[in-house]
Design an enzyme around this catalytic site. Sequence first.
Site, PDB file in Angstrom:
ATOM      1  N   ASP A   1       0.852  -1.177   0.000  1.00 14.12           N
ATOM      2  CA  ASP A   1       0.000   0.000   0.000  1.00 14.12           C
ATOM      3  C   ASP A   1       0.895   1.237   0.000  1.00 14.12           C
ATOM      4  OD1 ASP A   1      -2.444   1.389   0.139  1.00 14.12           O
ATOM      5  OD2 ASP A   1      -2.234   1.622   2.307  1.00 14.12           O
TER       6      ASP A   1
ATOM      7  N   ASP B   1      -0.251   5.033   1.021  1.00 19.87           N
ATOM      8  CA  ASP B   1      -0.484   5.896   2.179  1.00 19.87           C
ATOM      9  C   ASP B   1      -0.491   5.073   3.466  1.00 19.87           C
ATOM     10  OD1 ASP B   1      -0.965   8.573   0.971  1.00 19.87           O
ATOM     11  OD2 ASP B   1      -2.561   7.495  -0.060  1.00 19.87           O
TER      12      ASP B   1
END
Length: 259
Positions: free
Chosen positions: A13, A15
Site C-alpha cells: 500500500d 499511504d
Amino acid sequence: MADRKPIESWLTDMDGVLIHEGVPIPGADAFIKKLKDSGRPFLVLTNNSIYTPRDLHARLRRLGLEVPIENIWTSALATAKFLDDQRPGGSAYVIGEAGLTTALHDIGYILTDHDPDYVVLGETRTYSFEAMTKAVRLINAGARFICTNPDETGPSTEGPLPATGAVAALITKATGRQPYFAGKPNPLMMRTGLNTIGAHSESSAMIGDRMDTDVLAGIEAGMKTYLVLTGLTRPEQVENFPYRPSKVVDSIADIVDLV
C-alpha cells in the site's frame, strides 16, 4: 501447515506504508531501492482513484521515492480491468477524477450520461448533488452500479474527508442497489495486479497499514501479509479482527532486509 514458498514478489500500500500525510516514512526509500535493485516484481497500490499512475509517479518522485509508472496499481485501473473483462467497449456515467476517467478511456469505454451500461463512482474532492442525483436516476433506470473502493473516509491534513464508500451508501439508500467494489479489500484488485506483473499469490507478500482492507485483501488473495503500524490500524486493534496478518512490524524499515 505446509511451508510457504519464498517471497518473490511484493505488493505494498502507499499511504500509511510509504508516505504519511505527504511525508515519506523512514525506510520507504531504502525499500523501493532494494526492490528495484533486486529485480523482483513489485507494485505500489492505492485505493485512491483520483490520480493516474503518471500523477502518482511524479508525486512520489517529489518526495524522493522513485517508483516507475508501470509499478503503480490503483483502484481505478482495477475497476477498468474488471469492466473490460465484463463488458468490453461498454459505456459508463462516471463520478470521479482523471485517474478514473483516463483508465476507462484507455480501455475504450464511452463516458456518457445517456443510457450507460454502468454508473461508476470513484474518489473526488467535488462530489455534487447534481451528479449524485443523475447517478441515482440512471441506476434506477437499469445501469449497473460499480465503485472503485469502499473506503468511507480519506485522509487530509485537516482531518478525515468523506470518501467513495460514504457516497456509495447515500446512492444505495436512494436506489436500494448495492454497488460492486473493485478495490481493496476485494482480492480482485490483488489478483489483477499480480497478473499485471506476472506474479503468483503463493510467492507474493502484501504490506499494508489497515487490517480491514490491505491485510484482508492479501489474505483472501492467498498472499503472505505484513501489517505496519505507521498508518491507521493500531497495535491494540489487531486482536479485534477474526483474522491475523502473517507478521506485525513497526514500519516498512523492518521489511527492507526481507527483500
